[in-house]
Write an enzyme that holds these catalytic residues in place. Sequence first.
Site, PDB file in Angstrom:
ATOM      1  NE  ARG A 266      70.991  49.921  69.546  1.00  0.00           N
ATOM      2  CZ  ARG A 266      70.725  49.494  70.773  1.00  0.00           C
ATOM      3  NH1 ARG A 266      69.523  49.631  71.259  1.00  0.00           N
ATOM      4  NH2 ARG A 266      71.669  48.947  71.508  1.00  0.00           N
TER       5      ARG A 266
ATOM      6  CE1 TYR B 265      69.093  39.100  78.512  1.00  0.00           C
ATOM      7  CE2 TYR B 265      71.191  37.920  78.439  1.00  0.00           C
ATOM      8  CZ  TYR B 265      70.478  39.111  78.510  1.00  0.00           C
ATOM      9  OH  TYR B 265      71.140  40.297  78.577  1.00  0.00           O
TER      10      TYR B 265
ATOM     11  CG  ASP C 270      71.445  39.122  70.293  1.00  0.00           C
ATOM     12  OD1 ASP C 270      71.907  40.270  70.403  1.00  0.00           O
ATOM     13  OD2 ASP C 270      70.986  38.468  71.257  1.00  0.00           O
TER      14      ASP C 270
HETATM   15  O1  CP3 Z   1      78.808  44.358  66.350  1.00  0.00           O
HETATM   16  C1  CP3 Z   1      78.801  43.377  67.141  1.00  0.00           C
HETATM   17  O2  CP3 Z   1      79.376  43.404  68.250  1.00  0.00           O
HETATM   18  C2  CP3 Z   1      78.192  42.069  66.678  1.00  0.00           C
HETATM   19  C3  CP3 Z   1      76.833  41.798  66.964  1.00  0.00           C
HETATM   20  C4  CP3 Z   1      76.348  41.517  68.377  1.00  0.00           C
HETATM   21  C5  CP3 Z   1      75.063  41.935  68.825  1.00  0.00           C
HETATM   22  N1  CP3 Z   1      74.832  41.379  70.050  1.00  0.00           N
HETATM   23  C6  CP3 Z   1      74.142  42.789  68.061  1.00  0.00           C
HETATM   24  C7  CP3 Z   1      73.077  43.511  68.784  1.00  0.00           C
HETATM   25  C8  CP3 Z   1      76.915  40.770  69.412  1.00  0.00           C
HETATM   26  C9  CP3 Z   1      78.296  40.129  69.497  1.00  0.00           C
HETATM   27  C10 CP3 Z   1      75.935  40.683  70.461  1.00  0.00           C
HETATM   28  C11 CP3 Z   1      76.130  39.930  71.703  1.00  0.00           C
HETATM   29  C12 CP3 Z   1      75.138  40.057  72.795  1.00  0.00           C
HETATM   30  N2  CP3 Z   1      73.783  40.100  72.700  1.00  0.00           N
HETATM   31  C13 CP3 Z   1      75.461  40.029  74.177  1.00  0.00           C
HETATM   32  C14 CP3 Z   1      76.855  39.878  74.726  1.00  0.00           C
HETATM   33  C15 CP3 Z   1      77.643  41.148  74.654  1.00  0.00           C
HETATM   34  C16 CP3 Z   1      77.174  42.225  75.590  1.00  0.00           C
HETATM   35  O3  CP3 Z   1      76.726  43.258  75.066  1.00  0.00           O
HETATM   36  O4  CP3 Z   1      77.282  42.055  76.802  1.00  0.00           O
HETATM   37  C17 CP3 Z   1      74.268  40.126  74.908  1.00  0.00           C
HETATM   38  C18 CP3 Z   1      74.129  40.165  76.419  1.00  0.00           C
HETATM   39  C19 CP3 Z   1      73.203  40.164  73.961  1.00  0.00           C
HETATM   40  C20 CP3 Z   1      71.743  40.206  74.232  1.00  0.00           C
HETATM   41  C21 CP3 Z   1      71.182  41.486  73.782  1.00  0.00           C
HETATM   42  N3  CP3 Z   1      71.004  41.834  72.462  1.00  0.00           N
HETATM   43  C22 CP3 Z   1      70.746  42.557  74.583  1.00  0.00           C
HETATM   44  C23 CP3 Z   1      70.762  42.587  76.102  1.00  0.00           C
HETATM   45  C24 CP3 Z   1      70.313  43.554  73.710  1.00  0.00           C
HETATM   46  C25 CP3 Z   1      69.654  44.842  74.082  1.00  0.00           C
HETATM   47  C26 CP3 Z   1      70.610  45.791  74.652  1.00  0.00           C
HETATM   48  C27 CP3 Z   1      70.931  46.861  73.674  1.00  0.00           C
HETATM   49  O5  CP3 Z   1      72.135  47.160  73.470  1.00  0.00           O
HETATM   50  O6  CP3 Z   1      69.967  47.407  73.122  1.00  0.00           O
HETATM   51  C28 CP3 Z   1      70.537  43.102  72.390  1.00  0.00           C
HETATM   52  C29 CP3 Z   1      70.244  43.849  71.125  1.00  0.00           C
HETATM   53  C30 CP3 Z   1      71.347  43.990  70.133  1.00  0.00           C
HETATM   54  N4  CP3 Z   1      72.273  43.042  69.796  1.00  0.00           N
HETATM   55  C31 CP3 Z   1      71.543  45.136  69.292  1.00  0.00           C
HETATM   56  C32 CP3 Z   1      72.622  44.834  68.444  1.00  0.00           C
HETATM   57  C33 CP3 Z   1      73.183  45.684  67.331  1.00  0.00           C
HETATM   58  C34 CP3 Z   1      70.691  46.373  69.291  1.00  0.00           C
HETATM   59  C35 CP3 Z   1      69.426  46.008  68.627  1.00  0.00           C
HETATM   60  C36 CP3 Z   1      68.799  47.088  67.796  1.00  0.00           C
HETATM   61  O7  CP3 Z   1      69.265  47.365  66.669  1.00  0.00           O
HETATM   62  O8  CP3 Z   1      67.787  47.635  68.252  1.00  0.00           O
END
Ligand code: CP3
Length: 341
Positions: A27, A150, A73
Amino acid sequence: MKKKLLETLNGVIYKTPPIWLMRQAGRYLPEYMKTREKAGGFLDLCYNSDLSTEVTLQPIRRFNFDAAILFADILLVPQALGMKVWFETGEGPRLDSVLTGFNINNLKPVSDIHETLSPIYQTVKNLSESLPKTTTLIGFAGAPWTVATYMIFGKSSRDHKEVKIFANENPTIFDNLIDILTNATVEYLSRQINAGAEVIKLFDSWAGALSGMDMIKYSYNPMLKITQVLKKRYPKIPVIVFPRGVGGGYVQFSKNKVFSGLALDQSVPISWAKQLQKDIIIQGNLDPIHLITGGNKLKSEIELLLAAFSGSPFIFNLGHGITPDAKVENIDLLLKYIRDK
Ligand code: CP3
């Protein structure tokens, strides 16, 4: 042409270390926001191979990072196993979880996950065909413990108290869930490797909530098992593990010859972490806050990291993901400091 990140994981030392950033597609980039809107939402974006390929490539075009991480994700696996997953704007993920009535016995068999996950394999294939020849392609999955938190609680938790209570009161059900996730993760990652992933990373973001023997049982052992099976199938695939928040527990992970890389979170003191390098290749661990604030502090923190870790193979990264309020100009500065040295 050499792929610097892959070479580093094979023991080569570079004066300028390879660099990539967790959540590098996301984002803080205006072009990401546009593509996400075009897809309809975050999960729609994950399952749209063309648009996921596009958002994975965006930070590579802008910053020429040494690695691209597949855009997906960790919660796609529970979804592929039959659980409802959605994102509440501004609040994060929600699942139709065990504590709100979902019965683990109703999960689909592991062999069925590919039906849902096939677009992800297509994204990996697209990327392996379109990335620059010097960029390493990283595939990933959540580690069983973090994904299970989760599936049990249905959202992120402050201290994971609810999940730990559930595991203590229902050990058979919980151990069975960890086994199912271990098997599903092996099959998911095998398909990513078949499609072209060159390095695998396992995210155990909530490992720090576990203490003592439970850390070994629910974080270390499942990641070890996944890696051992992958190594049997693909002997050369490097696996980086990220048991975030385990503190002194990082030593246990470093002693294991099956893992290739160990990702450190920003709570780990640099002077202490140096000792881990005799046993494993480390990745990390700049505090993502510096990409918001920048300035001299960003510069001095980078210098500390490079001075401490550059004598051994080392991968520069953050200690956790880039936040949406990170400034693009601070990433430009970060790269300039590292690459102009
Ligand atoms: O660029 C990268 O790193 C690759 C893509 C990636 C995403 N999530 C995209 C994402 C990866 C490797 C993840 C892993 C992920 N997802 C983890 C482990 C890493 C960490 O951050 O601890 C976890 C716990 C998740 C679960 C998850 N997904 C959460 C808790 C959230 C919301 C928190 C937040 O940052 O908003 C997400 C959403 C998420 N995953 C987004 C992205 C780009 C944001 C979503 C959006 O565009 O609104």
